[in-house]
Scaffold this motif. Structure first.
Motif, PDB file in Angstrom:
ATOM      1  N   SER A  24      76.927   3.463 120.270  1.00 30.96           N
ATOM      2  CA  SER A  24      76.543   4.513 119.323  1.00 30.96           C
ATOM      3  C   SER A  24      75.210   4.272 118.631  1.00 30.96           C
ATOM      4  CB  SER A  24      77.627   4.658 118.251  1.00 30.96           C
ATOM      5  OG  SER A  24      77.701   3.483 117.458  1.00 30.96           O
ATOM      6  N   LEU A  76      75.148   2.726 115.847  1.00 28.37           N
ATOM      7  CA  LEU A  76      75.528   2.608 114.446  1.00 28.37           C
ATOM      8  C   LEU A  76      75.866   1.146 114.147  1.00 28.37           C
ATOM      9  CD1 LEU A  76      77.517   5.950 114.253  1.00 28.37           C
ATOM     10  CD2 LEU A  76      75.293   5.473 113.227  1.00 28.37           C
ATOM     11  N   ASP A  77      76.554   0.867 113.042  1.00 25.67           N
ATOM     12  CA  ASP A  77      76.612  -0.519 112.580  1.00 25.67           C
ATOM     13  C   ASP A  77      77.998  -1.141 112.445  1.00 25.67           C
ATOM     14  OD1 ASP A  77      73.720  -0.864 112.129  1.00 25.67           O
ATOM     15  OD2 ASP A  77      74.015   0.674 110.602  1.00 25.67           O
ATOM     16  N   ARG A 128      71.286  17.381 109.611  1.00 25.69           N
ATOM     17  CA  ARG A 128      70.828  16.010 109.415  1.00 25.69           C
ATOM     18  C   ARG A 128      69.722  15.953 108.342  1.00 25.69           C
ATOM     19  NH1 ARG A 128      72.394  11.000 109.454  1.00 25.69           N
ATOM     20  NH2 ARG A 128      71.972  11.649 107.300  1.00 25.69           N
ATOM     21  N   LYS A 137      70.999  10.606 114.794  1.00 26.57           N
ATOM     22  CA  LYS A 137      72.307   9.993 114.638  1.00 26.57           C
ATOM     23  C   LYS A 137      72.947  10.465 113.338  1.00 26.57           C
ATOM     24  CE  LYS A 137      70.813   5.747 114.937  1.00 26.57           C
ATOM     25  NZ  LYS A 137      70.748   4.261 115.009  1.00 26.57           N
ATOM     26  N   ASP A 179      75.786   9.627 110.177  1.00 28.37           N
ATOM     27  CA  ASP A 179      76.131   8.418 109.430  1.00 28.37           C
ATOM     28  C   ASP A 179      77.513   7.899 109.809  1.00 28.37           C
ATOM     29  OD1 ASP A 179      73.814   8.193 107.511  1.00 28.37           O
ATOM     30  OD2 ASP A 179      74.487  10.225 107.072  1.00 28.37           O
ATOM     31  N   SER A 200      80.215   3.738 111.706  1.00 28.71           N
ATOM     32  CA  SER A 200      79.319   4.241 110.675  1.00 28.71           C
ATOM     33  C   SER A 200      78.058   3.411 110.557  1.00 28.71           C
ATOM     34  CB  SER A 200      80.039   4.268 109.322  1.00 28.71           C
ATOM     35  OG  SER A 200      80.131   2.964 108.786  1.00 28.71           O
ATOM     36  N   SER A 201      77.104   3.983 109.851  1.00 30.02           N
ATOM     37  CA  SER A 201      75.886   3.269 109.499  1.00 30.02           C
ATOM     38  C   SER A 201      76.198   2.231 108.429  1.00 30.02           C
ATOM     39  CB  SER A 201      74.841   4.255 108.972  1.00 30.02           C
ATOM     40  OG  SER A 201      75.304   4.848 107.763  1.00 30.02           O
ATOM     41  N   GLU A 202      75.305   1.271 108.278  1.00 33.66           N
ATOM     42  CA  GLU A 202      75.472   0.260 107.237  1.00 33.66           C
ATOM     43  C   GLU A 202      75.453   0.910 105.854  1.00 33.66           C
ATOM     44  OE1 GLU A 202      76.112  -3.318 105.489  1.00 33.66           O
ATOM     45  OE2 GLU A 202      76.048  -2.983 107.660  1.00 33.66           O
ATOM     46  N   LYS A 203      74.632   1.943 105.683  1.00 31.58           N
ATOM     47  CA  LYS A 203      74.544   2.643 104.405  1.00 31.58           C
ATOM     48  C   LYS A 203      75.906   3.139 103.955  1.00 31.58           C
ATOM     49  CE  LYS A 203      72.874   6.895 104.260  1.00 31.58           C
ATOM     50  NZ  LYS A 203      71.931   8.049 104.244  1.00 31.58           N
ATOM     51  N   SER A 213      79.072   2.218 105.499  1.00 36.32           N
ATOM     52  CA  SER A 213      80.136   1.214 105.586  1.00 36.32           C
ATOM     53  C   SER A 213      80.102   0.211 104.447  1.00 36.32           C
ATOM     54  CB  SER A 213      80.060   0.479 106.923  1.00 36.32           C
ATOM     55  OG  SER A 213      78.869  -0.271 107.029  1.00 36.32           O
TER      56      SER A 213
END
Length: 400
Positions: free
Chosen positions: A93, A95-96, A210, A244, A246, A265-268, A270
């Motif tokens: 993905s 993502l993180d 987005r 992408k 979030d 999810s993104s780090e922001k 999660s």
């Protein structure tokens, strides 16, 4: 079908489904076989679940071996397969972080909670809790997921729903702009509204959402429960667009028939979850994550994402040849809807009688979501049966 099965079902199961008089004993590839030995070409795939088909030997081997070792220990401890699956989904993905649960509705519940926690982290007074969902969407039947689902027919008997939900018009960016503001913690969309009638998001709408989320520091959530795991020609349907989200919500095909759900999810996003904020007793256990790893391995090793793109185009082209018996064909990859002029239940029934399984979507749409292993032979067989059913239905309508 065995009448005893129907009698037991009717006596002991709550009536939450209008079940068809079919009961399957086994599957092979893209086919199912009922109790009487009748063969069906399956273009339902457990509602977009059985993406690698039936009786996949590698899948059976891997899951069986794991069952012989351990199936559950709890998330109090590390689970190797869960960690490996999280790594793979993050790699796929871009993502993180991942979280595992047991279903698509649970995945959307997790996304809802993460969005609310994100809003709370922005404003401790807790007035950043609005979530914008889409009219005609579908996100599940638990109370939170139902609150995200923009269809009154599913909601009306269960009100009051979770508060601070507002609904914009899908593929209408202006309607989102009218609702989004500093109190918005998230906007949730589907790349294709599945239950809503197989309606793909336009590029302008997706990218516009987005940009609005960026502008208002809100999370963009994409429900990929039905479109994800290679069904739409990419590992995830959002990868058919430029940006992408979030958070993505996953389930269905992820486990190949073994229940599992996930958010990635993104780090922001999660980073908002802390121990105790959310959990799932069975989420990501040995069997479920082992099964999911086997599914992803089959997709990678056999290029099923690319096959979905190629076969999806072929199926779309063949279905378009059936006009004017049908109205419109739309979709991405192997998630395709055929728009009819009238409710399609009679046509779906005729196809079933001829050995083809299909499913409805929305009001007047027939959904084609076959296993991702199909080839042109399967498609030709399906389209021929579908055409026969359409012709017979058309003749019958003219005789009325």
């Amino acid at each position: 079908m065995n009448k005893e099965t129907i009698e037991i079902t009717n006596k002991y199961l709550m009536k939450t489904y209008n079940r068809l008089p079919l009961s399957f004993e086994r599957g092979e590839g893209a086919y199912l076989f009922d109790e009487d030995g009748n063969k069906y070409l399956d273009f339902v795939a457990g509602i977009a679940v059985n993406s690698i088909g039936y009786h996949n030997k590698n899948f059976i081997k891997v899951v069986s071996e794991q069952l012989g070792k351990i199936c559950h220990s709890s998330n109090l401890y590390h689970i190797k397969q869960q960690s490996l699956l999280a790594k793979k989904l993050v790699q796929w993905s871009g993502l993180d972080k991942a979280f595992f649960c047991n279903s698509g509705a649970e995945a959307n519940e997790a996304a809802l909670k993460l969005a609310r926690k994100y809003g709370y982290s922005k404003n401790k007074n807790n007035n950043c809790s609005k979530i914008i969902a889409m009219k005609n969407s579908f996100h599940g039947r638990t109370l939170g997921a139902l609150s995200l689902t923009g269809q009154e027919k599913y909601q009306k008997a269960f009100k009051p729903l979770v508060s601070s939900m507002e609904y914009a018009q899908f593929n209408n960016l202006e309607s989102v702009e009218e609702l989004i503001d500093s109190s918005t913690c998230a906007v949730i969309i589907e790349c294709i509204q599945g239950e809503g009638g197989v309606i793909p998001a336009t590029k302008e709408f997706y990218e516009g959402v987005r940009k609005l989320c960026n502008k208002y520091n809100a999370l963009m959530i994409v429900d990929e429960v039905q479109t994800g795991i290679a069904r739409c020609g990419k590992y995830f349907c959002f990868q058919n667009f430029e940006s992408k989200p979030d958070i993505i919500c996953l389930a269905k095909a992820l486990g190949g028939g073994i229940p599992i759900g996930a958010i990635v999810s993104s780090e922001k996003a999660s980073a908002c979850f802390e121990p105790g904020d959310h959990a799932s007793t069975f989420g990501g256990n040995y069997i479920a994550t082992c099964a999911a790893l086997a599914v992803l391995s089959e997709i990678e090793n056999n290029n099923l994402d690319k096959n979905a793109g190629v076969m999806g185009k072929y199926l779309t082209d063949e279905l378009n040849k059936l006009k004017p018996l049908i109205k419109e064909v739309r979709g991405i990859g192997l998630m395709i809807g055929v728009q009819m002029d009238n409710p399609p239940s009679d046509i779906i029934k005729k196809c079933e009688e001829k050995g083809l399984l299909l499913i409805g979507a929305g009001t007047n749409t027939i959904r084609f979501v076959p296993p991702l292993i199909i080839d042109k032979t399967h498609i030709d067989e399906a389209v021929n049966i579908f055409k026969e059913a359409l012709v017979e239905y058309s003749i019958k309508q003219q005789e009325k």
